[in-house]
Design a protein around this motif. Structure first.
Motif, PDB file in Angstrom:
ATOM      1  N   TYR A   1      -0.992  15.447   9.488  1.00 31.83           N
ATOM      2  CA  TYR A   1       0.400  15.724   9.150  1.00 31.83           C
ATOM      3  C   TYR A   1       1.004  14.557   8.371  1.00 31.83           C
ATOM      4  CZ  TYR A   1       5.442  16.130   9.705  1.00 31.83           C
ATOM      5  OH  TYR A   1       6.792  16.168   9.466  1.00 31.83           O
ATOM      6  N   ALA A   2       0.702  13.328   8.779  1.00 33.45           N
ATOM      7  CA  ALA A   2       1.238  12.151   8.084  1.00 33.45           C
ATOM      8  C   ALA A   2       0.746  12.095   6.643  1.00 33.45           C
ATOM      9  CB  ALA A   2       0.834  10.876   8.827  1.00 33.45           C
ATOM     10  N   ILE A   3      -0.518  12.436   6.435  1.00 37.82           N
ATOM     11  CA  ILE A   3      -1.078  12.433   5.076  1.00 37.82           C
ATOM     12  C   ILE A   3      -0.381  13.478   4.208  1.00 37.82           C
ATOM     13  CG2 ILE A   3      -3.151  12.908   3.713  1.00 37.82           C
ATOM     14  CD1 ILE A   3      -4.764  11.698   6.060  1.00 37.82           C
ATOM     15  N   GLU A   4      -0.213  14.692   4.735  1.00 38.91           N
ATOM     16  CA  GLU A   4       0.427  15.771   3.960  1.00 38.91           C
ATOM     17  C   GLU A   4       1.896  15.459   3.711  1.00 38.91           C
ATOM     18  OE1 GLU A   4      -0.973  18.282   2.411  1.00 38.91           O
ATOM     19  OE2 GLU A   4      -2.849  17.365   3.081  1.00 38.91           O
ATOM     20  N   ARG A   5       2.569  14.913   4.709  1.00 38.23           N
ATOM     21  CA  ARG A   5       3.985  14.581   4.537  1.00 38.23           C
ATOM     22  C   ARG A   5       4.158  13.502   3.473  1.00 38.23           C
ATOM     23  NH1 ARG A   5       7.673  10.920   7.022  1.00 38.23           N
ATOM     24  NH2 ARG A   5       9.817  11.755   7.089  1.00 38.23           N
ATOM     25  N   HIS A   6       3.274  12.512   3.485  1.00 36.09           N
ATOM     26  CA  HIS A   6       3.342  11.454   2.475  1.00 36.09           C
ATOM     27  C   HIS A   6       3.120  12.015   1.079  1.00 36.09           C
ATOM     28  CE1 HIS A   6       1.972   7.910   0.170  1.00 36.09           C
ATOM     29  NE2 HIS A   6       2.835   7.263   0.919  1.00 36.09           N
ATOM     30  N   LYS A   7       2.171  12.939   0.927  1.00 32.41           N
ATOM     31  CA  LYS A   7       1.932  13.569  -0.376  1.00 32.41           C
ATOM     32  C   LYS A   7       3.157  14.344  -0.829  1.00 32.41           C
ATOM     33  CE  LYS A   7      -3.099  14.120   0.099  1.00 32.41           C
ATOM     34  NZ  LYS A   7      -4.201  15.113   0.250  1.00 32.41           N
ATOM     35  N   MET A   8       3.795  15.069   0.101  1.00 32.28           N
ATOM     36  CA  MET A   8       4.981  15.851  -0.233  1.00 32.28           C
ATOM     37  C   MET A   8       6.124  14.948  -0.690  1.00 32.28           C
ATOM     38  SD  MET A   8       7.234  18.299   2.263  1.00 32.28           S
ATOM     39  CE  MET A   8       7.790  16.850   3.186  1.00 32.28           C
TER      40      MET A   8
ATOM     41  N   ALA B   1       5.855  11.952  -1.956  1.00 28.69           N
ATOM     42  CA  ALA B   1       5.487  11.357  -3.244  1.00 28.69           C
ATOM     43  C   ALA B   1       5.744  12.338  -4.381  1.00 28.69           C
ATOM     44  CB  ALA B   1       4.020  10.940  -3.225  1.00 28.69           C
ATOM     45  N   THR B   2       5.438  13.620  -4.138  1.00 28.67           N
ATOM     46  CA  THR B   2       5.683  14.647  -5.161  1.00 28.67           C
ATOM     47  C   THR B   2       7.173  14.786  -5.427  1.00 28.67           C
ATOM     48  OG1 THR B   2       3.690  15.847  -4.492  1.00 28.67           O
ATOM     49  CG2 THR B   2       5.337  17.060  -5.752  1.00 28.67           C
ATOM     50  N   LEU B   3       7.980  14.809  -4.368  1.00 27.41           N
ATOM     51  CA  LEU B   3       9.429  14.912  -4.535  1.00 27.41           C
ATOM     52  C   LEU B   3       9.982  13.706  -5.285  1.00 27.41           C
ATOM     53  CD1 LEU B   3      10.497  16.253  -1.010  1.00 27.41           C
ATOM     54  CD2 LEU B   3      10.527  17.516  -3.174  1.00 27.41           C
ATOM     55  N   LYS B   4       9.463  12.523  -4.964  1.00 27.23           N
ATOM     56  CA  LYS B   4       9.905  11.313  -5.642  1.00 27.23           C
ATOM     57  C   LYS B   4       9.571  11.370  -7.130  1.00 27.23           C
ATOM     58  CE  LYS B   4       9.219   6.289  -5.633  1.00 27.23           C
ATOM     59  NZ  LYS B   4       8.472   5.154  -5.009  1.00 27.23           N
TER      60      LYS B   4
ATOM     61  N   ARG C   1       9.084  14.087  -8.970  1.00 31.48           N
ATOM     62  CA  ARG C   1       9.901  15.107  -9.625  1.00 31.48           C
ATOM     63  C   ARG C   1      11.331  14.622  -9.831  1.00 31.48           C
ATOM     64  NH1 ARG C   1       7.870  20.531  -6.332  1.00 31.48           N
ATOM     65  NH2 ARG C   1       5.821  20.704  -7.379  1.00 31.48           N
ATOM     66  N   ARG C   2      11.850  13.886  -8.845  1.00 33.36           N
ATOM     67  CA  ARG C   2      13.200  13.352  -8.985  1.00 33.36           C
ATOM     68  C   ARG C   2      13.250  12.342 -10.123  1.00 33.36           C
ATOM     69  NH1 ARG C   2      13.656  11.316  -4.224  1.00 33.36           N
ATOM     70  NH2 ARG C   2      14.339  13.262  -3.257  1.00 33.36           N
ATOM     71  N   ARG C   3      12.202  11.535 -10.216  1.00 29.69           N
ATOM     72  CA  ARG C   3      12.147  10.550 -11.291  1.00 29.69           C
ATOM     73  C   ARG C   3      12.053  11.231 -12.651  1.00 29.69           C
ATOM     74  NH1 ARG C   3       7.830   6.166 -10.152  1.00 29.69           N
ATOM     75  NH2 ARG C   3       6.413   7.884 -10.577  1.00 29.69           N
ATOM     76  N   GLU C   4      11.284  12.318 -12.710  1.00 30.06           N
ATOM     77  CA  GLU C   4      11.165  13.051 -13.970  1.00 30.06           C
ATOM     78  C   GLU C   4      12.487  13.720 -14.351  1.00 30.06           C
ATOM     79  OE1 GLU C   4       7.970  15.689 -13.156  1.00 30.06           O
ATOM     80  OE2 GLU C   4       6.401  14.175 -13.501  1.00 30.06           O
ATOM     81  N   SER C   5      13.200  14.250 -13.341  1.00 32.16           N
ATOM     82  CA  SER C   5      14.477  14.903 -13.640  1.00 32.16           C
ATOM     83  C   SER C   5      15.544  13.900 -14.039  1.00 32.16           C
ATOM     84  CB  SER C   5      14.963  15.702 -12.426  1.00 32.16           C
ATOM     85  OG  SER C   5      15.257  14.829 -11.342  1.00 32.16           O
ATOM     86  N   ASP C   6      15.400  12.645 -13.553  1.00 32.96           N
ATOM     87  CA  ASP C   6      16.351  11.590 -13.892  1.00 32.96           C
ATOM     88  C   ASP C   6      15.904  10.785 -15.099  1.00 32.96           C
ATOM     89  OD1 ASP C   6      17.809  12.369 -11.728  1.00 32.96           O
ATOM     90  OD2 ASP C   6      17.091  10.790 -10.400  1.00 32.96           O
ATOM     91  N   ALA C   7      14.881  11.273 -15.792  1.00 28.11           N
ATOM     92  CA  ALA C   7      14.294  10.496 -16.886  1.00 28.11           C
ATOM     93  C   ALA C   7      15.306  10.007 -17.911  1.00 28.11           C
ATOM     94  CB  ALA C   7      13.203  11.305 -17.576  1.00 28.11           C
ATOM     95  N   PRO C   8      16.310  10.835 -18.326  1.00 24.27           N
ATOM     96  CA  PRO C   8      17.252  10.332 -19.328  1.00 24.27           C
ATOM     97  C   PRO C   8      17.969   9.057 -18.901  1.00 24.27           C
ATOM     98  CG  PRO C   8      17.431  12.711 -19.131  1.00 24.27           C
ATOM     99  CD  PRO C   8      16.510  12.249 -18.035  1.00 24.27           C
ATOM    100  N   ARG C   9      18.192   8.886 -17.608  1.00 24.98           N
ATOM    101  CA  ARG C   9      18.851   7.670 -17.144  1.00 24.98           C
ATOM    102  C   ARG C   9      17.906   6.479 -17.172  1.00 24.98           C
ATOM    103  NH1 ARG C   9      21.524   9.415 -11.542  1.00 24.98           N
ATOM    104  NH2 ARG C   9      19.623  10.628 -11.426  1.00 24.98           N
ATOM    105  N   GLY C  10      16.620   6.728 -17.260  1.00 24.26           N
ATOM    106  CA  GLY C  10      15.657   5.651 -17.300  1.00 24.26           C
ATOM    107  C   GLY C  10      15.116   5.389 -18.689  1.00 24.26           C
TER     108      GLY C  10
ATOM    109  N   LEU D   1       0.846  -1.193   0.000  1.00 24.66           N
ATOM    110  CA  LEU D   1       0.000   0.000   0.000  1.00 24.66           C
ATOM    111  C   LEU D   1       0.882   1.245   0.000  1.00 24.66           C
ATOM    112  CD1 LEU D   1      -2.618  -1.094   2.704  1.00 24.66           C
ATOM    113  CD2 LEU D   1      -2.742  -1.409   0.227  1.00 24.66           C
ATOM    114  N   SER D   2       1.882   1.249  -0.869  1.00 24.37           N
ATOM    115  CA  SER D   2       2.878   2.325  -0.850  1.00 24.37           C
ATOM    116  C   SER D   2       2.278   3.692  -1.168  1.00 24.37           C
ATOM    117  CB  SER D   2       3.997   2.011  -1.849  1.00 24.37           C
ATOM    118  OG  SER D   2       3.465   1.836  -3.157  1.00 24.37           O
ATOM    119  N   ALA D   3       1.098   3.714  -1.800  1.00 22.25           N
ATOM    120  CA  ALA D   3       0.465   4.994  -2.113  1.00 22.25           C
ATOM    121  C   ALA D   3      -0.301   5.557  -0.922  1.00 22.25           C
ATOM    122  CB  ALA D   3      -0.475   4.830  -3.309  1.00 22.25           C
ATOM    123  N   THR D   4      -0.361   4.801   0.166  1.00 26.79           N
ATOM    124  CA  THR D   4      -1.128   5.215   1.351  1.00 26.79           C
ATOM    125  C   THR D   4      -0.207   5.298   2.558  1.00 26.79           C
ATOM    126  OG1 THR D   4      -3.039   4.024   0.454  1.00 26.79           O
ATOM    127  CG2 THR D   4      -3.159   4.704   2.757  1.00 26.79           C
TER     128      THR D   4
END
Length: 422
Positions: free
Chosen positions: A131-138, A140-143, A145-154, A85-88
């Motif tokens: 707070y846990a819900i908002e932190r998890h959303k934050m 997930a967003t950072l993850k 964005r990092r994946r999008e910025s690393d897209a050429p490597r993927g 349940l990694s999305a929760t």
């Protein structure tokens, strides 16, 4: 034990509360129900298995885990639940003696936070969960964005398609989402018959441009069928994979496979040469054939092997019976090597008669495998396996030597020389 507590409200925060004891759960449910600023909708279940079943049909904003933690081993099922349940986000509600275990779970990323039973009120509980819900959303967003910025490597450098690592990540994410909304997901594993011959014969000067053309044709064949969350990836040399999500019927997958086969019917033309490439497709379906990326790809690979046995230009869905068949073949193939070392192969001789004269004119040497547990294994079962594994040559040499020695033995016994075919 399952029950819903609280009235359904449009802006409610959906909580899945795991607690073995209804008596222990009652104070927490009461605090959540009495919160004035936030409307909590609580689903109460007694254990992790009940939680997994509930998550197959419903989505939740947070999982509150209140079951006892008495030993570090108790964290293992919690880790499994958190990964599935990694999305929760998950918050632990622990007894005071279990606080070190809860702290360890948070430090390892299993849980977003933990609370101690008997040391909280409605305000603290509300703030901690929000707070846990908002932190998890934050996070997930950072993850993302990092994946999008690393897209050429993927991305595969030749085809500009996602590579194997990205394929696994995206498939895992899609399976997690589909698990919560009860939607089917399909993995299509595609092998390109004929490409390896072209590449090995003409080299990368032709093989690389051909691969780009193949990727382009593959994408065009799925135009209108691939949506934003779907995926077309290159896994290796001539192996591609497609992930289709949010499916409601299996015939959509069949149509996609047929569209790919039709698109590859015309030849590829490069440097005034025509190249015919035939796709073969193996298909697995979530939730029937696997629950994670690894098992889904494995099932699709089994289906692909079956498709390749049929012929090129076809597709096959995964069937459990086929998996059993491949496992049996693998066991026999491993046993073949042992059989050679143990000299388990025996040669039988079938006489050829001259009907008019009533005498034997020749012999045919027939090899049989005297398996210690299966008995005599017929050639149709092990000869193809011996050819695939390269064991046919040493086995054939041994049969030839045995037949020659037997022919010489017959002559020494006073019988006339006869022809022996092997």
């Amino acid at each position: 034990m399952e029950q819903s507590v609280g009235e359904q409200q449009p802006a409610s925060v959906r909580i899945l509360f795991i607690e073995q004891s209804e008596t222990a759960a009652a104070p927490v449910v009461s605090m959540l129900r009495d919160c004035r600023r936030t409307a909590f909708d609580v689903a109460l279940v007694s254990g992790i298995q009940d939680a997994k079943r509930r998550c197959m049909s419903q989505t939740f904003d947070l999982v509150l885990f209140g079951a006892p933690l008495e030993d570090p081993k108790d964290l293992e099922p919690v880790r499994t639940l958190a990964s599935q349940l990694s999305a929760t986000p998950l918050v632990l509600l622990a007894d005071l003696p279990a606080e070190p275990l809860a702290h360890h779970a948070v430090s390892k990323g299993t849980a977003q936070d933990y609370l101690v039973k008997g040391h909280l009120d409605g305000r603290i509980l509300e703030q901690a969960l929000l707070y846990a819900i908002e932190r998890h959303k934050m996070l997930a967003t950072l993850k993302r964005r990092r994946r999008e910025s690393d897209a050429p490597r993927g991305v595969d450098r030749l085809t500009d398609l996602p590579n194997r690592a990205t394929f696994y990540d995206r498939l895992s994410d899609l399976l997690q989402q589909s698990r919560q909304i009860s939607q089917m997901v399909s993995v299509m594993l595609i092998n390109l018959e004929g490409f390896k011959l072209v590449h090995n014969t003409l080299g990368p000067s032709i093989g690389d441009p051909l691969l780009k053309e193949i990727a382009a044709r593959l994408l065009s064949s799925l135009e209108g069928r691939v949506r934003e969350h779907d995926l077309v990836a290159r896994l290796s040399g001539e192996e591609f994979a497609i992930v289709l999500g949010d499916l409601t019927q299996m015939k959509d997958v069949s149509k996609a496979a047929e569209s790919i086969l039709a698109a590859f019917a015309p030849p590829f033309i490069l440097n005034a040469h025509e190249f015919f490439i035939s796709p073969t497709i193996g298909i697995s379906m979530y939730p029937f054939d696997g629950t994670d990326a690894e098992s889904m790809l494995h099932a699709a690979d089994i289906a692909l092997r079956r498709a390749r046995e049929q012929a090129a230009d076809n597709y096959q869905f995964y069937l459990p019976a086929v998996n059993d068949q491949f496992l049996t073949r693998l066991e026999l193939q491993n046993s073949l090597r042992i059989a050679l070392a143990r000299d388990e192969f025996v040669v039988h001789y079938m006489p050829q008669l001259d009907v008019k004269g009533g005498r034997i004119v020749s012999m045919e040497a027939l090899v049989r495998w005297n398996h210690p547990t299966l008995g005599l294994v017929p050639p149709s079962d092990f000869i193809p396996l011996a050819e695939e594994s390269g064991l046919i040559l040493p086995n054939g040499e041994r049969v030839l030597r045995t037949a020659c020695a037997q022919s010489r033995s017959w002559q020494l016994a006073g019988l006339p020389p006869i022809r022996v075919s092997v």
